[in-house]
Motif scaffolding. Structure first.
Motif, PDB file in Angstrom:
ATOM      1  N   LEU A   1      45.163  31.663  40.892  1.00 15.62           N
ATOM      2  CA  LEU A   1      44.313  32.140  41.973  1.00 15.62           C
ATOM      3  C   LEU A   1      44.385  33.652  42.053  1.00 15.62           C
ATOM      4  CD1 LEU A   1      42.971  32.223  44.686  1.00 15.62           C
ATOM      5  CD2 LEU A   1      45.228  32.139  45.597  1.00 15.62           C
ATOM      6  N   THR A   2      43.371  34.209  42.597  1.00 20.23           N
ATOM      7  CA  THR A   2      43.462  35.644  42.722  1.00 20.23           C
ATOM      8  C   THR A   2      42.502  36.206  43.736  1.00 20.23           C
ATOM      9  OG1 THR A   2      42.119  35.616  40.764  1.00 20.23           O
ATOM     10  CG2 THR A   2      44.373  36.231  40.499  1.00 20.23           C
ATOM     11  N   LEU A   3      43.027  36.777  44.778  1.00 23.85           N
ATOM     12  CA  LEU A   3      42.242  37.640  45.677  1.00 23.85           C
ATOM     13  C   LEU A   3      43.075  38.893  45.799  1.00 23.85           C
ATOM     14  CD1 LEU A   3      39.684  37.659  47.364  1.00 23.85           C
ATOM     15  CD2 LEU A   3      41.046  37.065  49.285  1.00 23.85           C
ATOM     16  N   THR A   4      42.570  39.945  46.306  1.00 27.64           N
ATOM     17  CA  THR A   4      43.342  41.144  46.131  1.00 27.64           C
ATOM     18  C   THR A   4      43.513  41.969  47.364  1.00 27.64           C
ATOM     19  OG1 THR A   4      42.762  43.356  45.502  1.00 27.64           O
ATOM     20  CG2 THR A   4      41.328  41.695  44.876  1.00 27.64           C
ATOM     21  N   GLY A 209      52.696  39.418  40.737  1.00 26.86           N
ATOM     22  CA  GLY A 209      53.413  38.189  40.442  1.00 26.86           C
ATOM     23  C   GLY A 209      54.299  38.316  39.226  1.00 26.86           C
ATOM     24  N   TYR A 210      53.770  38.885  38.146  1.00 24.64           N
ATOM     25  CA  TYR A 210      54.576  39.071  36.937  1.00 24.64           C
ATOM     26  C   TYR A 210      55.752  40.009  37.191  1.00 24.64           C
ATOM     27  CZ  TYR A 210      51.277  36.648  33.865  1.00 24.64           C
ATOM     28  OH  TYR A 210      50.496  35.710  33.248  1.00 24.64           O
ATOM     29  N   VAL A 231      53.029  33.946  45.220  1.00 20.78           N
ATOM     30  CA  VAL A 231      53.168  35.387  45.423  1.00 20.78           C
ATOM     31  C   VAL A 231      51.898  35.884  46.108  1.00 20.78           C
ATOM     32  CG1 VAL A 231      53.463  37.631  44.329  1.00 20.78           C
ATOM     33  CG2 VAL A 231      54.656  35.636  43.405  1.00 20.78           C
ATOM     34  N   CYS A 232      52.063  36.502  47.270  1.00 18.30           N
ATOM     35  CA  CYS A 232      50.923  37.019  48.040  1.00 18.30           C
ATOM     36  C   CYS A 232      51.045  38.527  48.181  1.00 18.30           C
ATOM     37  CB  CYS A 232      50.871  36.390  49.433  1.00 18.30           C
ATOM     38  SG  CYS A 232      50.582  34.613  49.419  1.00 18.30           S
ATOM     39  N   ALA A 240      46.643  36.030  46.354  1.00 17.98           N
ATOM     40  CA  ALA A 240      47.670  35.027  46.093  1.00 17.98           C
ATOM     41  C   ALA A 240      47.563  34.535  44.663  1.00 17.98           C
ATOM     42  CB  ALA A 240      47.539  33.858  47.066  1.00 17.98           C
ATOM     43  N   VAL A 241      48.714  34.316  44.030  1.00 14.63           N
ATOM     44  CA  VAL A 241      48.782  33.730  42.699  1.00 14.63           C
ATOM     45  C   VAL A 241      49.923  32.735  42.696  1.00 14.63           C
ATOM     46  CG1 VAL A 241      50.227  35.600  41.812  1.00 14.63           C
ATOM     47  CG2 VAL A 241      48.924  34.191  40.212  1.00 14.63           C
ATOM     48  N   LEU A 242      49.704  31.588  42.061  1.00 12.51           N
ATOM     49  CA  LEU A 242      50.652  30.483  42.102  1.00 12.51           C
ATOM     50  C   LEU A 242      51.347  30.346  40.751  1.00 12.51           C
ATOM     51  CD1 LEU A 242      51.497  28.240  44.148  1.00 12.51           C
ATOM     52  CD2 LEU A 242      49.824  26.757  43.013  1.00 12.51           C
ATOM     53  N   PHE A 243      52.673  30.144  40.780  1.00  8.91           N
ATOM     54  CA  PHE A 243      53.463  29.916  39.576  1.00  8.91           C
ATOM     55  C   PHE A 243      54.192  28.588  39.708  1.00  8.91           C
ATOM     56  CE2 PHE A 243      52.882  34.457  39.615  1.00  8.91           C
ATOM     57  CZ  PHE A 243      52.748  34.808  38.288  1.00  8.91           C
TER      58      PHE A 243
END
Length: 566
Positions: A1-4, A209-210, A231-232, A240-243
């Motif tokens: 996912l990705t918003l910024t 996130g990385y 990670v937000c 938000a990005v999900l791992f």
């Protein structure tokens, strides 16, 4: 996912690199290294004299090979100490990449060594002014990226992060979020065409996130292994990005939320128009800001069935608040809705303050290396699926890269729909049901990573000519005492480099030799020396390659029988 998130960079002055600049330290290190290598070379040459003079050439080569192998094992043990979710540093295709962070009023860049996260040169900033015209803004941003590449005289891998604010100023908002991202990627790629070997652009939340899972507070394996982490990023917008188990979830349950026109925007201070800034923790408006954050964040975390950890990463001007923001948000009277939701689900909630302003630069540099590795691995799969006469023998980390690329929902298994998508991506016409039957040996409807590895090894085993780009892949082949059916004990290794014209000219003849009846018992292996970090170290430290193409005859088990060049 990705918003910024959008906003300014974290600090006005550019921070100095936390390591000694390469221009000061590298010459002396290289000189010392060369001196040591020459001393070892002389000692090794003198130690192999016999009573009648020098030992035979092949015996000398074999003895030198054993010495190099010992040094290589020591090097490999040090290199394989992975950082965070990096499973194998030596399997990365490149060690260095240029990271660029694009924001509304400026861009920050620095070259990064992704093996240790250190900056090779001081971060450098270029400021720009955007307008209301999207086409003009595309030209402005493209020129900024190009100027940063020229400043560092960079020609290889480049990773570029952008905010939702940048996205809105360059792309016409008439598509969904993922389409807009792809549109911006193509605009940026066009601006740097023929300038660098590989260019990758992504939303800056992925870079955060990385950075968090490799060098941040969530880098420890016991934090991310077999766990789900969200990670937000916090700024003008929430991203938000999900791992899952250290792997990015591409088809996240949050995609539907974040690819819509729903706006996850936070209020700014009244005296700032274009330059976003949150209220200071001591301001009266801070509670309203925190309450809005709580409301939006609850919608985000509720989109995932279970989370082990939620990491909030302040970026841009939000990061300027430093530790005071973290302390203010974590007070019991704030973030009540998210806190209650987390307590019910057993989710840990933390605020991870970036250690310096170039954290996202470092994160997107690594993201570009990951993407390059993934694209190279998919190319290898294309050869296998097409039934090519020459296929790639890959190491486990390289195969994992392919598997994770296909496994879009990161659930650890490949579904027929995911296999159909990769066939479509590669443009290959192949019967899907038959492919699933070949892969899914357990007949449970899902292809596990173990089944995927077995299928790949079976495809490689029956191929006359194999290409490798990994030291581990070579070790698996040469140390395997039982050869595949139809092959004998001898292995002919050819070392090439992608920039070697002689290697390319010899390629057709090499393939013809591999198919001749008189050589059918010999396994033909081609090692691309600059394919990965580990492959380059194998060539220089273990095989001692000086000229390409270089050829080596091995007996299975690792005994070197002959070598020559040309």
């Amino acid at each position: 996912l990705t918003l910024t998130l959008s906003g300014e960079l974290a600090m006005e002055p550019v921070l100095r690199s936390p390591v000694t600049p390469a221009s000061c330290s590298r010459p002396s290190l290289i000189a010392g290294s060369l001196h040591l290598q020459n001393a070892k070379r002389v000692a090794r040459r003198n130690s192999w004299r016999s009573a009648d003079g020098f030992l035979p050439r092949f015996a000398l080569a074999a003895a030198c090979h054993l010495g190099r192998a010992k040094r290589a094992r020591t090097w490999r043990r040090a290199l394989e100490k992975s950082l965070g979710i990096l499973s194998s540093v030596s399997e990365l295709p490149k060690a260095d990449a240029l990271g660029i962070e694009l924001r509304h009023t400026a861009a920050l860049a620095a070259p990064v060594n992704v093996q240790n996260g250190e900056f090779l040169q001081e971060p450098f900033r270029i400021r720009h002014e955007l307008t209301e015209d999207v086409e003009q803004n595309a030209a402005i941003i493209g020129q900024t990226v190009l100027d940063l590449i020229k400043h560092f005289n960079w020609k290889t891998v480049v990773g570029c992060s952008f905010t939702k604010d940048i996205l809105g100023h360059i792309c016409k908002e008439d598509g969904d979020y993922l389409e807009l991202q792809e549109q911006l990627r193509q605009i940026l790629k066009k601006s740097v065409r023929n300038r660098v070997s590989f260019f990758y652009a992504s939303i800056h939340t992925l870079a955060a996130g990385y950075n968090e899972l490799v060098w941040g507070r969530s880098a420890s394996k016991d934090v991310w292994s077999h766990k789900t982490i969200l990670v937000c990023t916090l700024g003008k917008n929430i991203g938000a990005v999900l791992f899952s188990d250290g792997k990015r979830v591409r088809n996240s349950p949050l995609n539907e939320l974040f690819t819509s026109h729903w706006q996850a925007s936070l209020p700014a201070t009244a005296d700032l128009a274009e330059k976003f800034a949150p209220p200071a923790p001591e301001d009266a408006a801070f509670d309203a800001w925190a309450d809005k954050l709580d409301e939006i964040l609850l919608q985000v975390v509720s989109g995932v069935s279970h989370l082990d950890r939620v990491v909030l990463v302040p970026t841009g001007r939000t990061a300027r608040s430093g530790g005071s923001l973290s302390e203010a948000l974590m007070k019991s009277e704030r973030m009540k809705r998210v806190r209650e939701h987390a307590e019910r689900d057993g989710t840990e909630l933390i605020v991870s303050q970036p250690e310096h302003e170039a954290s996202l630069v470092r994160g997107i540099a690594l993201g570009a290396i990951f993407e390059l590795q993934s694209e190279m691995a998919l190319k290898s799969m294309e050869h296998v699926l097409e039934g090519a006469k020459t296929v790639d023998s890959l190491s486990e980390p390289q195969l994992r890269s392919i598997f994770d690329k296909i496994d879009a929902d990161a659930d650890g298994g490949l579904q027929p729909t995911e296999l159909r998508e990769v066939l479509s991506l590669l443009g290959i016409q192949r019967d899907l049901d038959r492919l699933v039957a070949e892969l899914d040996t357990s007949r449970d409807g899902t292809v596990s990573f173990e089944e995927f590895m077995e299928w790949w090894d079976a495809e490689v085993s029956k191929t006359r000519c194999v290409v490798i780009t990994s030291a581990d892949a070579w070790n698996r082949i040469v140390m395997k005492s039982d050869p595949p059916e139809g092959f004998g004990q001898l292995i002919l290794l050819k070392v090439t480099f992608t920039f070697c014209r002689s290697c390319r000219a010899f390629e057709p003849k090499w393939r013809r030799y591999s198919e001749q009846e008189e050589f059918k018992a010999i396994r033909f292996i081609e090692l691309v020396g600059n394919g990965t970090i580990g492959a380059m170290e194998l060539c220089t430290k273990q095989l001692g390659v000086k000229v390409s193409p270089a050829f080596y005859v091995f007996r299975r088990g690792g005994e070197l029988l002959a070598q020559w060049t040309g």
